[in-house]
Design a protein around this motif. Structure first.
Motif, PDB file in Angstrom:
ATOM      1  N   PHE A  29      21.466  67.005 118.005  1.00 51.86           N
ATOM      2  CA  PHE A  29      22.599  66.488 118.199  1.00 51.86           C
ATOM      3  C   PHE A  29      22.921  66.125 119.568  1.00 51.86           C
ATOM      4  CE2 PHE A  29      26.772  68.034 119.923  1.00 51.86           C
ATOM      5  CZ  PHE A  29      27.770  67.277 118.858  1.00 51.86           C
ATOM      6  N   LYS A  30      22.198  66.980 120.774  1.00 54.25           N
ATOM      7  CA  LYS A  30      22.516  66.715 122.055  1.00 54.25           C
ATOM      8  C   LYS A  30      21.749  65.582 122.467  1.00 54.25           C
ATOM      9  CE  LYS A  30      24.449  70.338 124.408  1.00 54.25           C
ATOM     10  NZ  LYS A  30      24.445  71.135 125.616  1.00 54.25           N
ATOM     11  N   SER A  31      20.558  65.078 122.010  1.00 58.06           N
ATOM     12  CA  SER A  31      19.414  64.233 122.318  1.00 58.06           C
ATOM     13  C   SER A  31      20.275  63.050 122.020  1.00 58.06           C
ATOM     14  CB  SER A  31      18.164  64.505 121.638  1.00 58.06           C
ATOM     15  OG  SER A  31      17.494  63.577 122.033  1.00 58.06           O
ATOM     16  N   PHE A  32      20.645  62.842 120.437  1.00 53.89           N
ATOM     17  CA  PHE A  32      21.082  61.833 120.011  1.00 53.89           C
ATOM     18  C   PHE A  32      22.489  61.287 120.737  1.00 53.89           C
ATOM     19  CE2 PHE A  32      18.222  62.385 116.316  1.00 53.89           C
ATOM     20  CZ  PHE A  32      17.233  61.242 116.652  1.00 53.89           C
ATOM     21  N   GLY A  33      23.074  62.372 120.968  1.00 51.57           N
ATOM     22  CA  GLY A  33      24.529  62.130 121.668  1.00 51.57           C
ATOM     23  C   GLY A  33      24.579  61.987 122.979  1.00 51.57           C
ATOM     24  N   ASP A  34      23.265  61.785 123.465  1.00 53.35           N
ATOM     25  CA  ASP A  34      23.140  61.772 125.217  1.00 53.35           C
ATOM     26  C   ASP A  34      23.877  62.671 125.902  1.00 53.35           C
ATOM     27  OD1 ASP A  34      21.343  59.628 125.225  1.00 53.35           O
ATOM     28  OD2 ASP A  34      23.059  58.095 124.864  1.00 53.35           O
ATOM     29  N   LYS A  35      23.964  63.956 125.550  1.00 51.68           N
ATOM     30  CA  LYS A  35      24.646  65.113 126.186  1.00 51.68           C
ATOM     31  C   LYS A  35      23.666  65.673 127.250  1.00 51.68           C
ATOM     32  CE  LYS A  35      28.036  65.523 123.019  1.00 51.68           C
ATOM     33  NZ  LYS A  35      29.389  64.900 123.039  1.00 51.68           N
ATOM     34  N   ALA A  99       2.567  76.655 113.637  1.00 51.35           N
ATOM     35  CA  ALA A  99       4.073  76.453 113.946  1.00 51.35           C
ATOM     36  C   ALA A  99       4.477  77.213 115.313  1.00 51.35           C
ATOM     37  CB  ALA A  99       4.807  76.888 112.692  1.00 51.35           C
ATOM     38  N   ILE A 100       4.019  78.351 115.277  1.00 52.29           N
ATOM     39  CA  ILE A 100       4.266  79.124 116.620  1.00 52.29           C
ATOM     40  C   ILE A 100       3.847  78.478 118.166  1.00 52.29           C
ATOM     41  CG2 ILE A 100       4.356  81.390 117.617  1.00 52.29           C
ATOM     42  CD1 ILE A 100       4.803  82.543 114.793  1.00 52.29           C
ATOM     43  N   ALA A 101       2.350  78.126 117.872  1.00 55.46           N
ATOM     44  CA  ALA A 101       1.859  77.622 118.898  1.00 55.46           C
ATOM     45  C   ALA A 101       2.812  76.165 119.256  1.00 55.46           C
ATOM     46  CB  ALA A 101       0.208  77.253 118.342  1.00 55.46           C
ATOM     47  N   LEU A 102       3.334  75.506 118.281  1.00 54.73           N
ATOM     48  CA  LEU A 102       4.089  74.290 118.719  1.00 54.73           C
ATOM     49  C   LEU A 102       5.051  74.746 119.223  1.00 54.73           C
ATOM     50  CD1 LEU A 102       3.479  72.289 115.170  1.00 54.73           C
ATOM     51  CD2 LEU A 102       2.589  71.757 117.732  1.00 54.73           C
ATOM     52  N   ILE A 103       5.918  75.712 118.987  1.00 57.01           N
ATOM     53  CA  ILE A 103       7.033  76.242 119.403  1.00 57.01           C
ATOM     54  C   ILE A 103       6.852  76.717 120.870  1.00 57.01           C
ATOM     55  CG2 ILE A 103       8.805  78.162 119.796  1.00 57.01           C
ATOM     56  CD1 ILE A 103       8.799  78.251 116.515  1.00 57.01           C
ATOM     57  N   THR A 104       5.558  77.297 121.345  1.00 49.89           N
ATOM     58  CA  THR A 104       5.219  77.532 122.438  1.00 49.89           C
ATOM     59  C   THR A 104       5.094  76.516 123.363  1.00 49.89           C
ATOM     60  OG1 THR A 104       4.412  79.682 121.746  1.00 49.89           O
ATOM     61  CG2 THR A 104       3.720  78.803 123.737  1.00 49.89           C
ATOM     62  N   MET A 105       4.177  75.313 122.968  1.00 51.53           N
ATOM     63  CA  MET A 105       4.012  74.193 123.565  1.00 51.53           C
ATOM     64  C   MET A 105       5.312  73.394 124.058  1.00 51.53           C
ATOM     65  SD  MET A 105       0.372  73.154 121.553  1.00 51.53           S
ATOM     66  CE  MET A 105       0.926  71.377 121.363  1.00 51.53           C
ATOM     67  N   GLY A 106       6.111  73.296 122.874  1.00 51.60           N
ATOM     68  CA  GLY A 106       7.452  72.518 123.312  1.00 51.60           C
ATOM     69  C   GLY A 106       8.104  73.272 124.265  1.00 51.60           C
ATOM     70  N   TYR A 107       8.223  74.655 124.338  1.00 53.64           N
ATOM     71  CA  TYR A 107       8.983  75.427 125.133  1.00 53.64           C
ATOM     72  C   TYR A 107       8.348  75.113 126.724  1.00 53.64           C
ATOM     73  CZ  TYR A 107      11.479  78.907 127.830  1.00 53.64           C
ATOM     74  OH  TYR A 107      12.120  79.583 128.728  1.00 53.64           O
ATOM     75  N   SER A 108       7.083  75.424 126.723  1.00 52.98           N
ATOM     76  CA  SER A 108       6.349  75.093 128.060  1.00 52.98           C
ATOM     77  C   SER A 108       6.598  73.517 128.469  1.00 52.98           C
ATOM     78  CB  SER A 108       4.900  75.479 127.963  1.00 52.98           C
ATOM     79  OG  SER A 108       4.929  76.689 127.643  1.00 52.98           O
ATOM     80  N   LYS A 109       6.465  72.621 127.628  1.00 54.86           N
ATOM     81  CA  LYS A 109       6.359  71.237 127.960  1.00 54.86           C
ATOM     82  C   LYS A 109       7.968  70.789 128.432  1.00 54.86           C
ATOM     83  CE  LYS A 109       2.669  69.083 125.460  1.00 54.86           C
ATOM     84  NZ  LYS A 109       1.949  68.572 126.553  1.00 54.86           N
ATOM     85  N   HIS A 110       8.937  71.290 127.610  1.00 48.14           N
ATOM     86  CA  HIS A 110      10.311  70.998 128.156  1.00 48.14           C
ATOM     87  C   HIS A 110      10.658  71.486 129.429  1.00 48.14           C
ATOM     88  CE1 HIS A 110      12.575  74.807 127.663  1.00 48.14           C
ATOM     89  NE2 HIS A 110      13.942  74.151 127.839  1.00 48.14           N
ATOM     90  N   LYS A 111      10.123  72.629 129.876  1.00 47.54           N
ATOM     91  CA  LYS A 111      10.450  72.971 131.326  1.00 47.54           C
ATOM     92  C   LYS A 111       9.924  72.170 132.363  1.00 47.54           C
ATOM     93  CE  LYS A 111       8.562  77.236 131.289  1.00 47.54           C
ATOM     94  NZ  LYS A 111       8.424  78.421 131.592  1.00 47.54           N
ATOM     95  N   SER A 116      17.421  65.560 131.329  1.00 49.80           N
ATOM     96  CA  SER A 116      18.012  66.100 130.228  1.00 49.80           C
ATOM     97  C   SER A 116      17.531  65.704 128.767  1.00 49.80           C
ATOM     98  CB  SER A 116      19.565  66.131 130.206  1.00 49.80           C
ATOM     99  OG  SER A 116      20.059  66.834 131.122  1.00 49.80           O
ATOM    100  N   ASN A 117      17.522  64.118 128.678  1.00 50.36           N
ATOM    101  CA  ASN A 117      17.229  63.565 127.440  1.00 50.36           C
ATOM    102  C   ASN A 117      15.789  63.886 127.176  1.00 50.36           C
ATOM    103  OD1 ASN A 117      17.669  62.007 125.397  1.00 50.36           O
ATOM    104  ND2 ASN A 117      17.198  60.223 126.195  1.00 50.36           N
ATOM    105  N   SER A 118      14.748  64.027 128.046  1.00 46.26           N
ATOM    106  CA  SER A 118      13.507  64.210 127.854  1.00 46.26           C
ATOM    107  C   SER A 118      13.236  65.798 127.481  1.00 46.26           C
ATOM    108  CB  SER A 118      12.635  63.677 129.050  1.00 46.26           C
ATOM    109  OG  SER A 118      12.838  64.653 130.035  1.00 46.26           O
ATOM    110  N   LYS A 119      13.893  66.611 128.079  1.00 42.58           N
ATOM    111  CA  LYS A 119      13.970  67.931 127.702  1.00 42.58           C
ATOM    112  C   LYS A 119      14.407  68.224 126.212  1.00 42.58           C
ATOM    113  CE  LYS A 119      14.799  70.113 132.446  1.00 42.58           C
ATOM    114  NZ  LYS A 119      13.852  71.128 132.369  1.00 42.58           N
TER     115      LYS A 119
END
Length: 145
Positions: A29-35, A99-111, A116-119
C-alpha cells in the motif's frame, strides 16, 4: 508434551500469518501510494521477523519431538515416496525455513536502503514471497480441522 507444542505451533501460525499479511499489505500500500517509510513500518517489519523466528523455534522443537520423526528410521529413503511423510518431514520444514530466511533477508536489506520507496519495495518483495511460500506448505486439511 507433543500435543502442547503442536497446539502452540498451530495457534502461533495464525499470528505469523496475520502479522505477515499486515506487513505485506502495509508495504505494498505504501509503496504503490508513494508514502513515506515511518517508525510504524519499521516496527511492523520487525514484529513480523520476531514472530516468524519464534515460530521457527517452536517448529524445530516440534519436529524432533513429533512421532512422525520416527518415520525417518522406519521408512528411510521411502519418506519421499509417501506424500504425507514427505510433507511433514521434508517439504513443510524446508519451505518454511526458506520463507523465514527470506523474511530475515528482506528485513536486513531494507535497513540498508536510504529512500522510503526502496525500503518499502524490499519489504514488499521479500515478505510477499515468504507469504506465498508459507501458504503453499501449510497442511490445510490438518490445520483447519
Amino acid at each position: 508434551m507433543y500435543e502442547t507444542i503442536l497446539n502452540l505451533h498451530s495457534y502461533w501460525a495464525y499470528l505469523v500469518l496475520i502479522i505477515l499479511i499486515i506487513a505485506v499489505g502495509n508495504a505494498l500500500f505504501k509503496s504503490f501510494g508513494d508514502k513515506e517509510y515511518s517508525a510504524k513500518d519499521f516496527r511492523i517489519s520487525l514484529f513480523t521477523l520476531i514472530v516468524s523466528h519464534i515460530q521457527l523455534l517452536i517448529g524445530l522443537i516440534l519436529y524432533f519431538v513429533s512421532p512422525r520423526f520416527d518415520l525417518w528410521s522406519e521408512l528411510g529413503g521411502k519418506v519421499m515416496s509417501n506424500s504425507i511423510a514427505r510433507l511433514y518431514l521434508v517439504e513443510h520444514p524446508f519451505v518454511n525455513i526458506l520463507a523465514i530466511a527470506l523474511i530475515t533477508m528482506g528485513y536486513s536489506k531494507h535497513k540498508k536502503k536510504l529512500t522510503s520507496n526502496s525500503k518499502l519495495k524490499t519489504i514488499a518483495i521479500f515478505y510477499t514471497i515468504a507469504l506465498v511460500l508459507f501458504l503453499s506448505r501449510i497442511p490445510w486439511s490438518t490445520w483447519m480441522s
